[in-house]
Design a protein around this motif. Structure first.
Motif, short mmCIF file in Angstrom:
data_model
loop_
_atom_site.label_atom_id
_atom_site.label_comp_id
_atom_site.label_asym_id
_atom_site.label_seq_id
_atom_site.Cartn_x
_atom_site.Cartn_y
_atom_site.Cartn_z
N ASP A 129 15.59 11.94 -58.39
CA ASP A 129 15.18 10.93 -57.40
C ASP A 129 13.72 10.54 -57.60
O ASP A 129 13.37 9.36 -57.51
CB ASP A 129 15.40 11.45 -55.98
N LEU B 47 13.43 8.36 -60.76
CA LEU B 47 13.96 7.02 -60.50
C LEU B 47 13.03 6.24 -59.58
O LEU B 47 12.81 5.05 -59.77
CB LEU B 47 15.38 7.11 -59.94
N HIS B 48 12.46 6.91 -58.60
CA HIS B 48 11.51 6.24 -57.69
C HIS B 48 10.31 5.70 -58.49
O HIS B 48 9.85 4.58 -58.24
CB HIS B 48 11.05 7.21 -56.61
N LEU C 298 11.41 2.56 -60.25
CA LEU C 298 11.55 1.44 -59.31
C LEU C 298 10.19 0.89 -58.91
O LEU C 298 10.02 -0.33 -58.80
CB LEU C 298 12.35 1.87 -58.09
N TYR D 60 22.39 6.76 -58.89
CA TYR D 60 22.09 5.33 -58.98
C TYR D 60 22.64 4.56 -57.78
O TYR D 60 21.97 3.66 -57.26
CB TYR D 60 22.60 4.76 -60.30
N ARG E 199 22.97 5.71 -54.80
CA ARG E 199 22.09 6.08 -53.68
C ARG E 199 20.83 5.22 -53.66
O ARG E 199 20.25 4.98 -52.60
CB ARG E 199 21.74 7.57 -53.82
N HIS E 200 20.42 4.73 -54.82
CA HIS E 200 19.20 3.92 -54.92
C HIS E 200 19.51 2.43 -54.99
O HIS E 200 18.60 1.63 -55.25
CB HIS E 200 18.38 4.37 -56.12
N LEU F 232 20.37 -3.17 -60.62
CA LEU F 232 19.70 -3.22 -59.33
C LEU F 232 18.78 -4.42 -59.36
O LEU F 232 17.92 -4.55 -60.24
CB LEU F 232 18.88 -1.95 -59.09
#
Length: 90
Positions: free
Chosen positions: A31, A34-35, A38, A63, A65-66, A88
């Motif tokens: 997480d 990935l944060h 992003l 993925y 979840r995000h 996304l």
């Protein structure tokens, strides 16, 4: 405990790899990685795409979840392992 790779510019990014050490899995490291992606990609808006090997449920859940979604585009990796694309929009 993990690594992530992303390419792209002009609002179109491709998350090409992400890996978390086995002993760190389930601790939130994915997480955090990935944060960071992003945040980096979201500076100018745009889109991030990636591919997930079919059956990699943990990755797909991460993925989803995000906010990523399947596009319907499918292919293979390594010649015979099915994979699917997710995107996304930032």
């Amino acid at each position: 405990m993990g690594t992530v790779g992303i390419t792209g510019d002009d609002g179109e990014f491709h998350l090409i790899s992400m890996w978390v050490a086995p002993e760190a899995r389930g601790t939130g490291v994915a997480d955090l990685l990935l944060h960071a992606v992003l945040e980096h990609a979201g500076v100018g808006g745009g889109r991030i795409r990636l591919e997930v090997t079919e059956g990699n449920i943990a990755a797909e859940r991460l993925y989803l979840r995000h906010g990523f979604r399947r596009t319907g585009v499918c292919g293979t990796v390594g010649g015979d392992r099915p994979e699917f694309e997710m995107v996304l929009d930032l």
